[in-house]
Design a protein around this motif. Structure first.
Motif, PDB file in Angstrom:
ATOM      1  N   SER A   3       0.757  -1.146   0.093  1.00 37.39           N
ATOM      2  CA  SER A   3      -0.129  -0.095   0.068  1.00 37.39           C
ATOM      3  C   SER A   3       0.867   1.190  -0.165  1.00 37.39           C
ATOM      4  CB  SER A   3      -1.052   0.062   1.236  1.00 37.39           C
ATOM      5  OG  SER A   3      -1.818  -1.093   1.369  1.00 37.39           O
ATOM      6  N   LYS A  51       1.763   6.518  -6.850  1.00 38.98           N
ATOM      7  CA  LYS A  51       0.714   7.559  -7.290  1.00 38.98           C
ATOM      8  C   LYS A  51       1.191   9.116  -7.213  1.00 38.98           C
ATOM      9  CE  LYS A  51      -3.315   4.596  -7.035  1.00 38.98           C
ATOM     10  NZ  LYS A  51      -4.817   4.795  -6.490  1.00 38.98           N
ATOM     11  N   GLN A  94      -5.751   5.500 -11.757  1.00 42.57           N
ATOM     12  CA  GLN A  94      -6.951   5.029 -11.331  1.00 42.57           C
ATOM     13  C   GLN A  94      -7.046   4.947  -9.991  1.00 42.57           C
ATOM     14  OE1 GLN A  94      -7.102   1.041 -13.124  1.00 42.57           O
ATOM     15  NE2 GLN A  94      -7.693   1.696 -14.858  1.00 42.57           N
ATOM     16  N   ARG A  95      -8.352   5.135  -9.313  1.00 45.42           N
ATOM     17  CA  ARG A  95      -8.612   5.242  -7.911  1.00 45.42           C
ATOM     18  C   ARG A  95      -8.532   3.904  -7.318  1.00 45.42           C
ATOM     19  NH1 ARG A  95     -10.320  10.101  -6.411  1.00 45.42           N
ATOM     20  NH2 ARG A  95     -11.189  11.329  -7.908  1.00 45.42           N
ATOM     21  N   ASN A  96      -8.786   2.757  -7.665  1.00 46.81           N
ATOM     22  CA  ASN A  96      -8.878   1.400  -6.914  1.00 46.81           C
ATOM     23  C   ASN A  96      -7.844   0.557  -7.838  1.00 46.81           C
ATOM     24  OD1 ASN A  96     -11.187   2.114  -5.861  1.00 46.81           O
ATOM     25  ND2 ASN A  96     -12.535   1.286  -7.217  1.00 46.81           N
ATOM     26  N   LEU A  97      -6.595   0.711  -7.215  1.00 47.14           N
ATOM     27  CA  LEU A  97      -5.408   0.004  -7.810  1.00 47.14           C
ATOM     28  C   LEU A  97      -4.860  -0.912  -6.497  1.00 47.14           C
ATOM     29  CD1 LEU A  97      -2.702   1.982  -9.629  1.00 47.14           C
ATOM     30  CD2 LEU A  97      -2.881  -0.529  -9.354  1.00 47.14           C
TER      31      LEU A  97
END
Length: 102
Positions: A31, A38, A99-102
């Protein structure tokens, strides 16, 4: 003694040193690596511009040498094709890191 990967020329064209490996098994480390990648996503646009300029320069040199009917134009067309592959790779990385949900 510094290696080629530590040189300014390498870092000017290759962006891998900016990002962390997100393939670790530990959830928190993965994470943190994804969040770091990002956060550094915006640097990819500068690398994308550099590779586009290099590809266009190689295409232009290939066209110029082709006018003189010299086989050296194949070298510049090959470099331009390899630059195009790198441009696609950078573009895909930029899109997926956005992308938000990686």
């Amino acid at each position: 003694m510094s290696s080629f990967q530590d040189s300014v020329v390498f870092r000017y064209f290759f962006f891998h040193w900016l990002f962390r490996d997100a393939s670790v098994k530990e959830f928190y480390q993965r994470s943190a690596a994804i969040a770091h990648n990002k956060a550094n996503r915006h640097h990819l646009l500068a690398y994308l511009r550099r590779w586009i300029v290099l590809a266009l320069l190689m295409f232009f040199l290939g066209i110029m040498l082709e006018q003189f009917n010299t086989p050296a134009c194949v070298f510049f067309y090959t470099i331009a094709a390899l630059c195009s592959c790198t441009i696609v790779k950078i573009t895909v990385a930029w899109i997926f890191l956005g992308q938000r949900n990686l």
